[in-house]
Each structure stands twice: as structure tokens, then as C-alpha cells.
Design an enzyme around this catalytic site. Sequence first.
Site, PDB file in Angstrom:
ATOM      1  N   GLY A  50      15.078 -10.874   8.708  1.00  0.00           N
ATOM      2  CA  GLY A  50      15.124 -11.980  10.353  1.00  0.00           C
ATOM      3  C   GLY A  50      15.887 -12.407   9.966  1.00  0.00           C
ATOM      4  O   GLY A  50      16.725 -12.331   9.056  1.00  0.00           O
ATOM      5  N   TRP A  87       7.486  -5.635   6.035  1.00  0.00           N
ATOM      6  CA  TRP A  87       7.893  -7.095   6.681  1.00  0.00           C
ATOM      7  C   TRP A  87       8.329  -7.832   5.073  1.00  0.00           C
ATOM      8  O   TRP A  87       7.476  -7.645   4.168  1.00  0.00           O
ATOM      9  CB  TRP A  87       7.427  -7.861   7.693  1.00  0.00           C
ATOM     10  CG  TRP A  87       5.031  -7.561   6.737  1.00  0.00           C
ATOM     11  CD1 TRP A  87       4.469  -7.117   6.974  1.00  0.00           C
ATOM     12  CD2 TRP A  87       5.233  -8.521   6.401  1.00  0.00           C
ATOM     13  NE1 TRP A  87       3.379  -7.404   6.518  1.00  0.00           N
ATOM     14  CE2 TRP A  87       3.612  -8.729   5.663  1.00  0.00           C
ATOM     15  CE3 TRP A  87       5.931  -9.946   5.959  1.00  0.00           C
ATOM     16  CZ2 TRP A  87       2.420 -10.043   5.187  1.00  0.00           C
ATOM     17  CZ3 TRP A  87       4.725 -11.043   5.546  1.00  0.00           C
ATOM     18  CH2 TRP A  87       3.345 -11.232   4.926  1.00  0.00           C
ATOM     19  N   SER A  88       8.772  -8.371   5.225  1.00  0.00           N
ATOM     20  CA  SER A  88       9.665  -9.227   4.085  1.00  0.00           C
ATOM     21  C   SER A  88       9.983  -8.689   2.941  1.00  0.00           C
ATOM     22  O   SER A  88       9.216  -8.923   2.013  1.00  0.00           O
ATOM     23  CB  SER A  88       8.052  -9.656   3.240  1.00  0.00           C
ATOM     24  OG  SER A  88       8.422 -11.504   3.085  1.00  0.00           O
ATOM     25  N   SER A 133      -1.018  -3.367  11.026  1.00  0.00           N
ATOM     26  CA  SER A 133      -0.344  -3.679  10.299  1.00  0.00           C
ATOM     27  C   SER A 133      -1.599  -4.357   8.977  1.00  0.00           C
ATOM     28  O   SER A 133      -2.717  -4.933   9.490  1.00  0.00           O
ATOM     29  CB  SER A 133      -0.195  -4.743  10.788  1.00  0.00           C
ATOM     30  OG  SER A 133       0.892  -5.684  10.013  1.00  0.00           O
ATOM     31  N   TYR A 136       3.497 -15.025  17.287  1.00  0.00           N
ATOM     32  CA  TYR A 136       4.864 -15.826  16.842  1.00  0.00           C
ATOM     33  C   TYR A 136       4.573 -17.099  17.250  1.00  0.00           C
ATOM     34  O   TYR A 136       5.121 -16.829  18.816  1.00  0.00           O
ATOM     35  CB  TYR A 136       5.560 -15.100  16.629  1.00  0.00           C
ATOM     36  CG  TYR A 136       5.613 -13.902  15.610  1.00  0.00           C
ATOM     37  CD1 TYR A 136       4.331 -14.029  14.544  1.00  0.00           C
ATOM     38  CD2 TYR A 136       6.025 -12.729  15.776  1.00  0.00           C
ATOM     39  CE1 TYR A 136       3.804 -12.642  13.630  1.00  0.00           C
ATOM     40  CE2 TYR A 136       6.023 -11.742  14.464  1.00  0.00           C
ATOM     41  CZ  TYR A 136       5.050 -11.726  13.419  1.00  0.00           C
ATOM     42  OH  TYR A 136       5.076 -10.504  12.771  1.00  0.00           O
TER      43      TYR A 136
END
Length: 334
Positions: free
Chosen positions: A285, A205-206, A152, A54
Amino acid sequence: MQFRYLGDSGLKVSELTFGNWLTHGSQVENDTATQCVRAALDVGISTFDTADVYANTQAEVVLGEALKGERRESLEIFTKVYGPTGPKGHNDTGLSRKHITESINGSLKRLQTDYVDLYQAHRYDVETPLEETMQTFADLVRQGKVLYIGVSEWNAQQLRDAAALAKELKIQLVSNQPEYSLLWRVIESEVVPASRELGISQIVWSPVAQGVLTGKYKKGQELPEGSRATDAKGGAGMIARWLKDDVLDAVAQLEPIASDLGLTQAQLSLAWVLQNDNVASAIIGASRPEQVTSNAEASGITLEPEVMSRIEAIFDGLAETDPSKTQMPPRREV
């Protein structure tokens, strides 16, 4: 803030994890990023997820600085390995012993910690023997640099193969980190059943589809200034697939449901994800601390079956459910 066990381990994580993909070190200035981390701590979030790739290592640096001075035992810090973080040389990516070993050492320095609670294989490596990868992870566990192992975007068979090796090596493979939301449900038919059988949780995630499920994007209207959809550093490319009229029409139908429950659309979408008992935590986030404070209220919410049915009916035919869509990296060029 509520907490759940991660897989069949004794490790508890907060139902919401603070993640800094696409924000810290790139989209958000460091002082604002630190304010977001402080907001997460203030609402009881103890779990923080990042990755060496990242912002080309800068996200780890920012997170390490933001958490400096906190009681380490009260935190769960997660990071990942796979992608290149240097000049993209021939050994700068993948899950080889060399790359994993060098990557964990770099991550620990940037995060300013002696160990990470969870070290995750960011993608499956089709070119490195799985035995090499899992043996290296086992060595890191025995060295005390890593407490638990996760992955992941691995498919059901990959999880089964890795879990068998983990058992043989006497280490704990406890998690998978897939994309999961009302619009992206590819894990439900194969990955989740396999994970339940193997004692693996999802850290998703998301969960608000890069912000689309919050309702901030309206059909026929200009993109909000400063939103992820206007971020040329990566956010715009990720969110573009959802900015379609049929999707935006469906998202608009969430508003009255959320309103009736006294929730924002983001809180409703997060609560929906957390109704899946194989989800240990949903990653949020933020570009502003108030987003963290608001989203944290999704923890502990129970949605009645009738509400779940109404929500899912809205996205019938729109949500992606094909398990073959689990993300896989291309073969690396030698």
C-alpha cells in the site's frame, strides 16, 4: 517487475500487488490515491487488490476511477466479498448466494469493469454451507463476471474442503490471501504445505507489518506525523501490536543488513517474503507515489541463504508462528 503464476493456473500476476486497504477512500485523498496507482503502473505493477468493505465501498470507486482508460486486458483486478457494505442488515454480510450475488454486481459497477480476474472470499463463513458459497462462485465464473476464485485467511482444512468442491464444480481455486511478514508467520507450518499440494498460491498482505519493518518507528521516539500509527480511522489500531520495544529493537537490526545489500528495510522485508516460493505476490500500500516506486525495487531480488538466516535469527522468538492464529470472524448475530 517480475511475474509469477497464480496457483496452478495460467494467470500471471506481478510479484508486487498494489492494494488500497486503509488508504483509498479514507486515509489518502483521491488525487494522491490516483497518483499512487499511476506510480504502480509506471513501475510495471499490473495487479491491483481491493475489497468492497474497504472504506465502505469507496476504495473500489477510487480504484475504478484511477484505472479508467487503461487497457483492461493488461490488468489483473482483484476484489473480495464477506463484510457488510450497506446498513449492516441481516443479509448484508457473509458468503450466502444472496450476499455474494449482490456484492459482485456492486463491485463491478464501482470498479467500472465487466469482470474481475480474482474474486476472493474475504473470510471463512461459519454459518453458510460451503457448498452454497462454492456453487455461487461457480455460477459467477460461468456468467463471465469472475475468472478465478480465491479466499483470504482460510486455514489448511478449509482450503482442502474448498478445493475439493472447486474440483467437483470444475472451477479454479487459485489463491489464499493471508497476513505474512517477518513478524507474522502463522501460514508456514500448515497453510503453505496444504496450498502447495492443492495448487494454491499466497497473495500476502501486510508484508512490512503495517510499516513497522520499514524502520520508520524508533524506540523511545515520537510517532512520525502522518504515519499509519497516528491514523485514527483504523491504521493506529492495527499497528499498535507491533510498537513494542523488543520488536523495535529487532527491526533496528535489519538496517545494517539492508544497507550492506544496497536496499531499504522495506525492500529487504518485501524481498524476504518473496523468497517463499508459495507466495505469488506481496501486497503493498502507499500514501505517497514515491513509496510505490521504491518498494517496487524489491521485485526480482534473491537473498542468499546466509542473509536469510541472519534475518530470521533476529526475529527468533518474536515472530508469531501459531497456525491457530489464522484470522476467523465471529459468529454473526441474527
